[in-house]
Design a protein around this motif. Structure first.
Motif, PDB file in Angstrom:
ATOM      1  N   CYS A  56      42.165 -69.247  16.135  1.00 21.70           N
ATOM      2  CA  CYS A  56      41.248 -69.196  15.002  1.00 21.70           C
ATOM      3  C   CYS A  56      39.818 -69.439  15.471  1.00 21.70           C
ATOM      4  N   VAL A  58      35.985 -70.263  14.086  1.00 23.37           N
ATOM      5  CA  VAL A  58      35.209 -70.706  12.938  1.00 23.37           C
ATOM      6  C   VAL A  58      33.729 -70.502  13.253  1.00 23.37           C
ATOM      7  N   ARG A  61      31.105 -72.771  15.092  1.00 24.27           N
ATOM      8  CA  ARG A  61      31.839 -73.659  15.994  1.00 24.27           C
ATOM      9  C   ARG A  61      32.362 -72.885  17.212  1.00 24.27           C
ATOM     10  N   HIS A  62      32.921 -71.714  16.960  1.00 28.18           N
ATOM     11  CA  HIS A  62      33.462 -70.912  18.058  1.00 28.18           C
ATOM     12  C   HIS A  62      32.609 -69.687  18.352  1.00 28.18           C
ATOM     13  N   SER A  98      43.924 -62.832   9.501  1.00 29.81           N
ATOM     14  CA  SER A  98      43.657 -63.633   8.310  1.00 29.81           C
ATOM     15  C   SER A  98      42.190 -64.028   8.327  1.00 29.81           C
ATOM     16  N   LEU A 101      36.351 -65.248   4.135  1.00 30.37           N
ATOM     17  CA  LEU A 101      35.061 -64.560   4.034  1.00 30.37           C
ATOM     18  C   LEU A 101      34.247 -65.119   2.885  1.00 30.37           C
ATOM     19  N   LEU A 133      43.381 -62.086   3.164  1.00 28.45           N
ATOM     20  CA  LEU A 133      41.949 -62.218   2.914  1.00 28.45           C
ATOM     21  C   LEU A 133      41.753 -63.309   1.890  1.00 28.45           C
ATOM     22  N   THR A 134      40.841 -64.218   2.174  1.00 29.38           N
ATOM     23  CA  THR A 134      40.546 -65.226   1.172  1.00 29.38           C
ATOM     24  C   THR A 134      39.061 -65.540   1.218  1.00 29.38           C
ATOM     25  N   LYS A 135      38.589 -66.148   0.140  1.00 27.36           N
ATOM     26  CA  LYS A 135      37.201 -66.570   0.132  1.00 27.36           C
ATOM     27  C   LYS A 135      37.134 -67.930   0.803  1.00 27.36           C
ATOM     28  N   GLY A 138      33.203 -72.501   2.935  1.00 26.61           N
ATOM     29  CA  GLY A 138      32.156 -72.893   3.876  1.00 26.61           C
ATOM     30  C   GLY A 138      31.924 -71.797   4.887  1.00 26.61           C
ATOM     31  N   PHE A 141      35.849 -67.747   8.729  1.00 24.87           N
ATOM     32  CA  PHE A 141      36.804 -67.939   9.828  1.00 24.87           C
ATOM     33  C   PHE A 141      37.695 -66.725  10.010  1.00 24.87           C
ATOM     34  N   ASP A 143      41.328 -65.855  11.734  1.00 24.32           N
ATOM     35  CA  ASP A 143      42.545 -66.438  12.294  1.00 24.32           C
ATOM     36  C   ASP A 143      43.499 -65.283  12.594  1.00 24.32           C
TER      37      ASP A 143
ATOM     38  N   ASN B 132      47.738 -73.518  15.770  1.00 27.52           N
ATOM     39  CA  ASN B 132      46.391 -73.731  16.259  1.00 27.52           C
ATOM     40  C   ASN B 132      45.751 -74.856  15.453  1.00 27.52           C
ATOM     41  N   PHE B 339      37.515 -62.304  -4.411  1.00 29.25           N
ATOM     42  CA  PHE B 339      36.069 -62.220  -4.212  1.00 29.25           C
ATOM     43  C   PHE B 339      35.257 -62.045  -5.492  1.00 29.25           C
TER      44      PHE B 339
END
Lengths: 340, 340
Positions: A56, A58, A61-62, A98, A101, A133-135, A138, A141, A143, B132, B339
């Protein structure tokens, strides 16, 4: 104004992704059901073990969104997973993506990421068969779960290394760390996106072709990718195999670019090579008499160099660095830790 | 003070999770490598298709942290995935758990989640073989990939329904939506955690045992779980199969609890049953002459009721609701969109 996810909605986005994958992605005759059902479904090949990994990324961070294009971000996140499959000697087959967004994410950004995913998958004939897909409330990410296959007898892991065996590493570990340092301390007006070290950080090369060839040769005893840094991952091999290691500083591969950045930042270049770095090179162990053959196999693919950098010992968990003057320095096994 | 992830670090946490899974989780002899290598690895059974699904829960969006215990959160997130495997007629085998956690998350919270994961997996002899861990910059997220298997000839999907076929649904869709409404409009001093509708929302039951039995019977023509709401998921079947549907309002299963909440909130209870709701019931289609047998199969498991609620038609994509007075209401196919 370009469309955002809020404009076209989840199902609108799924449709656009579906279209793009159909047109530009590799298909596979083993896929029974792809995107659009509760599960994806495929028929495994008899005699093969299924490999499965997930990684994953983020935002912030990554990866640093201001310095990476969506296509490169897609390539980066898929490469990390391909690297894991390659480090076991496997061949990538199917990915599930995954995404978390934001409503204001442009559709073109998401399409760019998918172009990056398939740029890395297509050479293997591997395809995206599902995801989610998800909102995200923050940071964005990504995954990815990647499925691969490997002949049961060829699979390589971390726990089968032996004292006395040679340690090899591909490429130039530490270059990604140097690239990240450049991004975090930019000089005003400097465009870093095409800097070779920044490119290594943004889009590291997996070594899955090399890993697969090494596994098929039957010559190696253990293999791992350097996602936790060279010493971090060598530490994983030592812990799981119950061995120790001596690395020889003079034999560590050091690129000119890395040497230059270390000098510029007043750092020991070997610290960059040994510690946390996002390079995704391969660490390989083998009986000493096989080292040359493994090097030949890697060299014959013509994609990356390989170097013998030390030897495994019986001093369980003990990793030391032999300096040019013959003295030894203890290396605390450390790796990329996500919560410190 | 209890330990946080910042106290014990990523590798400390991995060790604790590993211990917990060894002690409390189900093992499997087909797992060749579990947690602790670049990939997990397993040997698939000949003659079986591999099913694979992933679902992600984001804090504040897919669950309300103040109203759910970590064990229930673990159960909820695993159930969603088990539901997907069950809706294809499959048996869950292996899970990969990818978590985005905060540095201040207590270790005990994470262990609670894992206890929830395995509470749902153990009855199937299924196990967690990888995953992970990363630090999330914002909300906590739980992204699970679940692998299952199904005999190639028994697998059910969305695209094989036919006009004239009967539509059945398990349980009481809409109860989760009612539970969520209660959580979002709490009365002062009310402890909602043991409210039956809130319990359905927090820890919905998957119907994987029912799905598997139905698939093995060979009597159904399509199946899907109601994760996008009853009409939303019926819409998926209609779109993929090129059919339409008529639902009969009088036949929709309506629990007393749901009726009470609808009254209290001045809502049409049938809107709760039909629209977005996180219930994870099964929608099943079959030739009319098989409906009774499918009902018997579900009833014989003694876990949930099943109701015939309508019929598929040739009016592609057209879903209508037949009211008690004989008139029809058009239902726009809608589902949970992430969304908007």
């Amino acid at each position: 104004m370009s469309d955002t996810l809020a404009d076209i909605g989840e199902f609108g986005l799924i449709e656009k992704i579906h279209e793009l994958l159909k047109k530009e992605g590799a298909g596979s005759s083993e896929v029974k059901l792809g995107i659009g059902d509760d599960c994806a479904s495929f028929l495994p090949r008899p005699g093969y073990e299924i490999l499965i990994t997930c990684d994953c990324l983020v935002e912030g961070r990554h990866y640093l969104p201001e310095y990476i294009t969506p296509v490169d971000l897609g390539r980066r996140s898929m490469s990390l997973n391909i690297s894991d499959v390659g480090a076991m000697g496997g061949h990538p087959l199917y990915a599930l993506v995954s995404l978390g967004l934001k409503a204001e994410t442009p559709v073109s950004y998401v399409k760019g990421m998918y172009r990056g995913f398939i740029a890395e998958l297509n050479p293997f004939g591997a395809s995206i068969i599902g995801g989610n897909l998800t909102k995200s409330e923050g940071a964005l990410f990504i995954d990815i779960t990647l499925v691969g296959e490997v002949e049961a007898e060829n699979r390589l892991c971390r726990s089968t290394a032996k004292p006395g065996h040679t340690i090899l590493v591909t490429g130039n570990p530490g270059q990604a760390a140097a690239g990240l340092l450049l991004l975090m301390h930019p000089e005003p007006g400097q465009d870093l996106r095409d800097n070779p070290l920044v490119r290594v950080y943004n889009t590291p090369s997996h070594r899955a072709w090399e890993g697969r060839a090494i596994a098929k040769s039957g010559l190696a005893t253990a293999m791992i990718d350097t996602s936790d840094g060279l010493v971090g991952d060598l530490g994983h091999i030592c812990r799981e195999s119950g061995v120790g290691a001596v690395l020889i500083q003079d034999k560590l591969p050091l690129s000119n670019e890395l040497r230059r950045v270390a000098q510029q930042m007043a750092l020991d270049p070997y610290d960059l090579v040994l510690n946390d770095s996002d390079d995704y090179e391969l660490l390989i162990t083998c009986p000493p008499e096989h080292a040359d053959q493994i090097s030949s196999i890697v060299n014959s693919l013509g994609r990356v160099s390989v170097a013998e950098i030390g030897m495994l010992t019986g001093a369980t968990g003990n990793i030391t660095l032999m300096l040019p003057n013959g003295s030894e320095r203890q290396l605390p096994p450390k790796g990329w830790d996500h919560f410190y």
